[in-house]
Design a protein around this motif. Structure first.
Motif, mmCIF file in Angstrom:
data_model
loop_
_atom_site.group_PDB
_atom_site.id
_atom_site.type_symbol
_atom_site.label_atom_id
_atom_site.label_comp_id
_atom_site.label_asym_id
_atom_site.label_seq_id
_atom_site.Cartn_x
_atom_site.Cartn_y
_atom_site.Cartn_z
ATOM 1 N N UNK A 1 0.812 -1.204 -0.083
ATOM 2 C CA UNK A 1 0.043 0.174 -0.090
ATOM 3 C C UNK A 1 0.652 1.338 -0.038
ATOM 4 N N UNK A 2 0.799 2.122 -0.862
ATOM 5 C CA UNK A 2 1.571 3.344 -1.164
ATOM 6 C C UNK A 2 0.585 4.714 -0.974
ATOM 7 N N UNK A 3 0.864 5.548 -0.376
ATOM 8 C CA UNK A 3 0.202 6.818 -0.102
ATOM 9 C C UNK A 3 -1.117 6.864 -0.128
ATOM 10 N N UNK A 4 -1.743 5.825 0.621
ATOM 11 C CA UNK A 4 -3.251 5.604 0.944
ATOM 12 C C UNK A 4 -3.460 5.737 2.361
ATOM 13 N N UNK A 5 -2.461 6.305 3.181
ATOM 14 C CA UNK A 5 -2.658 6.026 4.791
ATOM 15 C C UNK A 5 -3.933 6.895 4.962
ATOM 16 N N UNK A 6 -4.384 7.858 4.514
ATOM 17 C CA UNK A 6 -5.559 8.635 4.986
ATOM 18 C C UNK A 6 -6.742 7.877 4.497
ATOM 19 N N UNK A 7 -6.702 7.351 3.544
ATOM 20 C CA UNK A 7 -7.886 6.529 2.970
ATOM 21 C C UNK A 7 -8.051 5.375 3.897
ATOM 22 N N UNK A 8 -7.097 4.609 4.126
ATOM 23 C CA UNK A 8 -7.002 3.320 4.752
ATOM 24 C C UNK A 8 -7.405 3.664 6.199
ATOM 25 N N UNK A 9 -6.862 4.718 6.797
ATOM 26 C CA UNK A 9 -7.377 4.932 8.129
ATOM 27 C C UNK A 9 -8.910 5.426 8.398
ATOM 28 N N UNK A 10 -9.314 6.069 7.148
ATOM 29 C CA UNK A 10 -10.779 6.311 7.201
ATOM 30 C C UNK A 10 -11.668 4.971 7.168
ATOM 31 N N UNK A 11 -11.113 3.977 6.072
ATOM 32 C CA UNK A 11 -11.858 2.659 6.091
ATOM 33 C C UNK A 11 -11.747 1.916 7.436
ATOM 34 N N UNK A 12 -10.528 1.715 8.035
ATOM 35 C CA UNK A 12 -10.405 1.030 9.327
ATOM 36 C C UNK A 12 -11.545 1.571 10.239
ATOM 37 N N UNK A 13 -11.283 3.126 10.481
ATOM 38 C CA UNK A 13 -12.173 3.612 11.400
ATOM 39 C C UNK A 13 -13.636 3.430 11.133
ATOM 40 N N UNK A 14 -14.222 3.493 9.976
ATOM 41 C CA UNK A 14 -15.574 3.222 9.604
ATOM 42 C C UNK A 14 -15.991 1.803 9.603
ATOM 43 N N UNK A 15 -15.093 0.700 9.648
ATOM 44 C CA UNK A 15 -15.362 -0.660 9.658
ATOM 45 C C UNK A 15 -15.413 -1.042 11.174
ATOM 46 N N UNK A 16 -14.774 -0.563 11.969
ATOM 47 C CA UNK A 16 -14.740 -0.756 13.307
ATOM 48 C C UNK A 16 -15.582 0.143 14.318
ATOM 49 N N UNK A 17 -16.387 0.827 13.760
ATOM 50 C CA UNK A 17 -17.174 1.821 14.620
ATOM 51 C C UNK A 17 -17.819 0.845 15.678
ATOM 52 N N UNK A 18 -17.878 1.253 16.774
ATOM 53 C CA UNK A 18 -18.540 0.218 18.135
ATOM 54 C C UNK A 18 -19.576 0.915 18.569
ATOM 55 N N UNK A 19 -20.742 0.549 17.805
ATOM 56 C CA UNK A 19 -22.014 0.994 18.175
ATOM 57 C C UNK A 19 -23.153 0.135 17.361
ATOM 58 N N UNK A 20 -24.213 0.025 18.016
ATOM 59 C CA UNK A 20 -25.141 -0.684 17.372
ATOM 60 C C UNK A 20 -25.896 -0.203 15.938
ATOM 61 N N UNK A 21 -26.201 -0.991 15.611
ATOM 62 C CA UNK A 21 -26.858 -0.588 14.131
ATOM 63 C C UNK A 21 -26.062 -0.435 12.920
ATOM 64 N N UNK A 22 -26.821 -0.586 11.709
ATOM 65 C CA UNK A 22 -26.037 -0.854 10.610
ATOM 66 C C UNK A 22 -25.501 0.765 10.054
#
Length: 483
Positions: A1-22
């Motif tokens: 992965x190259x120069x996609x740190x910001x995009x990756x961080x956003x995806x990881x944050x979104x995928x791991x949101x710890x709250x109920x509901x889709x």
């Protein structure tokens, strides 16, 4: 992965949101930018589910989706759904205990044959529906920029539902140089003028073939770009062929050829094609929606604008390859053909691309102190000279805001790729500066002068710039230097 740190961080944050509901996310960007690579890495890391759609009928798409979901769930037989309502309902049961990313790639293919699909997803996201019983992190991905943007706009069913709207952009010219492992700035810009910042062209399309240096550039073009045995050779043609919105490829290629030939205004393009300007509203609009063409407003006339090709490879194909296609298709002919194509390459490809890079540097990389303020807008433009009954093109015009919030002209600049820039270029800019200072509606009292060159500067110009801080000389090394 190259120069996609910001995009990756956003995806990881979104995928791991710890709250109920889709929750819903939308990922878009032009083809070959690495969207699928990012999303595949995400679902692999989190154990999620990913389905990549193809152009198919609704029944066939449902069958493919059921096969993929059944395989993911390790069902003994493929799942079969009567409609997308059943399929989405089943999908929303995948994460009852914790957050789980679920990706539908190439979503526009599904929505085109099943127009109700966004509404079905919207209903599944409602608190009254499945949303409270699942923690699915649903990501819809696609390359049709206008379609993906339209999912969340206006009165669209998914308007206001997304917690992520991520656009995966092309690499900028500096990042592209690092990605291609090119340290020589002249070679880096020449390569960038052909392949731009599309990551896929570095590995899959050129087999990791990179110019070893300035002396190897011509040989690299011959063996990697103009070689009919390499995928990059026909890529420009396939870019349009892959787009379902392009119903008449010949017309669209002709529009792009006109732009590559320097016909950048709608009237000029229409004359080139032998059509009326009104006939081009639809094809130009489609090319803009696809992210292949951009319309740039004139720096000094808001009601005027020019069209530029956003994908350098398309510009290279139409300006250089297309006129000599018959010769280039014959294996082994590129070495004889390339020398007679270089004049067009320098004037129609490298020159305009260099100007674009200079505008990008001025907008995003230049020190605000150098410009006398932070640039909020940078564009090219045309300045009328009524006394001389002529017009002057300005390659770079940087605008900022004064202390009262009013727009002011910070700097104007001239960019020459293959020409030594001297006092005559400075005198031309000084004349344009005087015209702008005497023009109503343009606050140009503090306007500075920028001179860009890919070849160098004369000694007398260098001496002049040393005594006047309002004159800045920008060479290739300065364009590519970090920080």
């Amino acid at each position: 992965m190259f120069d996609r740190d910001a995009e990756w961080d956003e995806l990881v944050r979104f995928a791991g949101i710890q709250r109920g509901g889709a929750t819903l996310g939308v990922v878009s960007g032009r083809r070959r930018q690495g969207k699928t690579f990012l999303l595949d890495a995400l679902v692999r890391a989190a154990g999620g589910f990913m389905f990549t759609a193809t152009e198919a009928s609704e029944a066939d798409a449902l069958r493919q989706f059921g096969d993929a979901l059944g395989s993911y769930l390790q069902e003994p037989t493929p799942l079969r759904f009567a409609n997308w309502d059943e399929a989405i309902t089943r999908t929303m049961t995948l994460a009852p205990a914790g957050p789980l990313p679920v990706v539908i790639d190439e979503f526009p293919f599904l929505a085109r044959v099943s127009p109700a699909l966004p509404s079905i997803i919207q209903r599944a996201l409602d608190p009254a529906g499945q949303r409270s019983n699942t923690q699915v992190r649903l990501l819809l991905c696609g390359s049709a920029l206008s379609f993906m943007g339209g999912l969340l706009s206006g009165t669209a069913p998914l308007r206001g539902r997304a917690g992520l709207e991520l656009v995966v952009r092309t690499l900028d010219y500096r990042s592209a140089a690092r990605f291609w492992d090119i340290t020589d700035p002249r070679t880096a810009l020449l390569v960038n003028s052909i392949v731009g910042g599309t990551p896929a062209y570095r590995h899959e399309f050129t087999q990791d073939d990179t110019p070893a240096g300035p002396a190897d550039f011509d040989d690299w073009v011959i063996r990697a770009v103009l070689n009919p045995a390499r995928p990059l050779f026909r890529e420009a043609r396939y870019l349009l062929a892959e787009e379902p919105d392009v119903r008449d490829p010949a017309l669209y290629h002709s529009v792009l050829a006109a732009i590559a030939d320097g016909r950048t205004r709608r009237g000029e393009i229409a004359t080139f094609l032998g059509r009326q300007p009104s006939d081009l509203a639809h094809p130009l609009g489609v090319l803009e929606d696809l992210g292949l063409v951009v319309r740039e407003e004139d720096a000094f006339r808001s009601n005027k604008g020019v069209y530029r090709t956003a994908e350098p490879l398309l510009n290279f194909y139409h300006a250089v390859m297309r006129p000599a296609w018959g010769d280039l298709e014959r294996a082994g002919r590129a070495r004889q053909v390339w020398p007679r194509l270089q004049r067009s390459f320098l004037s129609k490809v490298v020159g305009p691309h260099f100007e674009s890079v200079c505008r990008s540097w001025t907008r995003w990389e230049a020190d605000p102190d150098l410009l006398g303020g932070y640039p909020s807008r940078v564009a090219a433009g045309v300045v009328n000279d009524s006394a001389a009954r002529t017009q002057h093109e300005v390659d770079v015009a940087a605008f900022g805001r004064d202390e009262q919030g009013r727009e002011e002209l910070l700097a104007i600049g001239e960019a020459k790729w293959n020409e030594t820039v001297g006092l005559s270029h400075l005198q031309r800019l000084t004349h344009i500066q005087a015209l702008l200072r005497g023009r109503d509606g343009v606050a140009a009292g503090r306007c500075r002068l920028l001179l860009f060159s890919g070849k160098g500067f004369s000694n007398d110009l260098r001496a002049e710039a040393q005594t006047d801080p309002d004159i800045q000389l920008v060479n290739l090394e300065r364009l590519y230097e970090a920080g």
